[in-house]
Scaffold this active site. Structure first.
Site, PDB file in Angstrom:
ATOM      1  N   GLY A  26     -16.930  -2.335  -2.323  1.00  0.00           N
ATOM      2  CA  GLY A  26     -15.465  -1.748  -2.928  1.00  0.00           C
ATOM      3  C   GLY A  26     -15.471  -0.680  -3.913  1.00  0.00           C
ATOM      4  CG  PHE A  27     -12.278  -0.702  -6.467  1.00  0.00           C
ATOM      5  CD1 PHE A  27     -11.602   0.651  -5.702  1.00  0.00           C
ATOM      6  CD2 PHE A  27     -11.614  -1.894  -6.262  1.00  0.00           C
ATOM      7  CE1 PHE A  27     -10.494   0.556  -5.271  1.00  0.00           C
ATOM      8  CE2 PHE A  27     -10.449  -1.787  -5.809  1.00  0.00           C
ATOM      9  CZ  PHE A  27      -9.722  -0.835  -5.276  1.00  0.00           C
ATOM     10  CG  PHE A  54     -13.888  -4.187  -1.728  1.00  0.00           C
ATOM     11  CD1 PHE A  54     -13.144  -3.153  -1.232  1.00  0.00           C
ATOM     12  CD2 PHE A  54     -13.256  -5.109  -2.843  1.00  0.00           C
ATOM     13  CE1 PHE A  54     -11.935  -2.786  -1.959  1.00  0.00           C
ATOM     14  CE2 PHE A  54     -11.909  -4.490  -3.456  1.00  0.00           C
ATOM     15  CZ  PHE A  54     -11.332  -3.427  -2.822  1.00  0.00           C
ATOM     16  N   PRO A  55     -16.856  -4.231   2.314  1.00  0.00           N
ATOM     17  CG  PRO A  55     -16.600  -3.103   4.353  1.00  0.00           C
ATOM     18  CD  PRO A  55     -15.801  -3.603   3.120  1.00  0.00           C
ATOM     19  CG  LEU A  56     -21.670  -0.125   1.115  1.00  0.00           C
ATOM     20  CD1 LEU A  56     -22.494  -0.504   2.276  1.00  0.00           C
ATOM     21  CD2 LEU A  56     -21.756   1.489   1.191  1.00  0.00           C
ATOM     22  CE1 TYR A  69      -3.347  -2.920   0.339  1.00  0.00           C
ATOM     23  CE2 TYR A  69      -3.546  -2.516   2.772  1.00  0.00           C
ATOM     24  CZ  TYR A  69      -3.887  -2.980   1.701  1.00  0.00           C
ATOM     25  OH  TYR A  69      -4.829  -3.999   1.422  1.00  0.00           O
ATOM     26  CG  LEU A 121     -23.242  -3.092  -2.040  1.00  0.00           C
ATOM     27  CD1 LEU A 121     -23.520  -3.780  -0.638  1.00  0.00           C
ATOM     28  CD2 LEU A 121     -22.995  -4.365  -2.913  1.00  0.00           C
TER      29      LEU A 121
END
Length: 292
Positions: free
Chosen positions: A217-218, A213-215, A63, A221
């Site tokens: 990610g890129f 990515f709980p929602l 990162y 949702l």
């Protein structure tokens, strides 16, 4: 700031970890490449996370590269004894920021040594081997050689525990025949539940599952159902998504990331959010995204 301790704890390696942790990926620059726009704010966010009770930070030396680990060291070193830092290896970055496989024994050894140096540690708590067979999602194939390298580094005392990331159920099964697996880190959220069976299997073995990515990610949702539930509970959609994961299985550990103190406070508040049964019924029956 809300305490994460309301979410309960679970075992990661040989530590009891509060289930709501922190992911450091967003502390790097755009595309997880280069330095952040505001390094001092990144330091403040890390310090605030620990002040709120977070004792699990997820990072990687690719990162930036090196950026997030150096920020973690600047903000938190010397580390409190209860803090567990989890990193991952198997990729490197070129000068344009592209993600390239780095799975040879010399590359993995250098990655572990780089993580140790940039974090200011003598031993890494947990190192996740990320499969690079496909960068877009788990794909079958042998991880035996890179896993053998990490086992040797563990035998040398540079790593305490080994995890797996971006892997299939078979790769987890094969890995467990070679060494103890402390955790599995895969793409999973309320609308991407292809790992349901794996999560339940790991729970019976007391192995942590760490969704990224709980929602979404890129590609975030888009769910009116999540928005409606959030509005009814006076919460944000992200808080609902995190709370659903916490209620999904006791072995799920969360690592939402942010470079904002405000978003950090919102994320940590999800630990205190209990979704009622009607909301869970709606969320459990959301349309599922196609598998990659």
């Amino acid at each position: 700031m809300s305490s994460v301790k309301q979410s309960g704890s679970f075992t990661l390696g040989n530590r009891e970890i509060w289930r709501l942790g922190y992911g450091a990926m967003q502390l790097a620059g755009p595309g997880v490449f280069g330095p952040p726009k505001d390094p001092e704010m990144a330091v403040k966010v890390l310090q605030a996370a620990l002040d709120a009770g977070v004792n699990h930070i997820d990072t990687s030396d690719f990162y930036g590269p090196h950026v997030t680990n150096q920020l973690i060291k600047k903000a938190l070193h010397p580390y409190p004894q209860e803090l567990t830092i989890v990193t991952k290896v198997s990729a490197r970055r070129d000068e344009q920021g592209n993600w390239l496989p780095a799975l040879s024994a010399p590359e993995l050894t250098q990655a572990v040594e780089d993580n140790l140096r940039n974090l200011g540690l003598d031993v890494l708590d947990v190192v996740n081997l990320r499969s690079m067979i496909s960068v877009h999602g788990p794909a079958e194939g042998s991880l035996e050689e890179p896993l053998e390298t990490l086992i040797k580094l563990k035998d040398r005392g540079l790593i305490r525990h080994i995890g797996l990331s971006n892997v299939t159920a078979k790769q987890v099964e094969d890995g467990m025949k070679m060494t103890d697996i402390a955790c599995v880190q895969n793409f999973y959220n309320v609308a991407n539940r292809h790992d349901d069976a794996l999560i339940d299997s790991l729970a019976t073995k007391n192995i942590a599952y760490v969704p990224f990515f709980p929602l979404g990610g890129f590609s975030p949702l888009q769910s009116q159902e999540i928005n409606d539930i959030a509005a009814n509970l006076d919460a944000t959609p992200m808080q609902v998504a995190l709370a659903w994961l916490l209620q999904r299985s006791p072995n799920i550990l969360l690592i939402p990331g942010t470079s904002s103190l405000g978003h950090l406070t919102e994320n940590l508040a999800a630990a205190a959010l209990t979704l009622p049964s009607e909301a869970l019924d709606v969320l459990n029956n959301l349309p599922q995204a196609p598998k990659h």
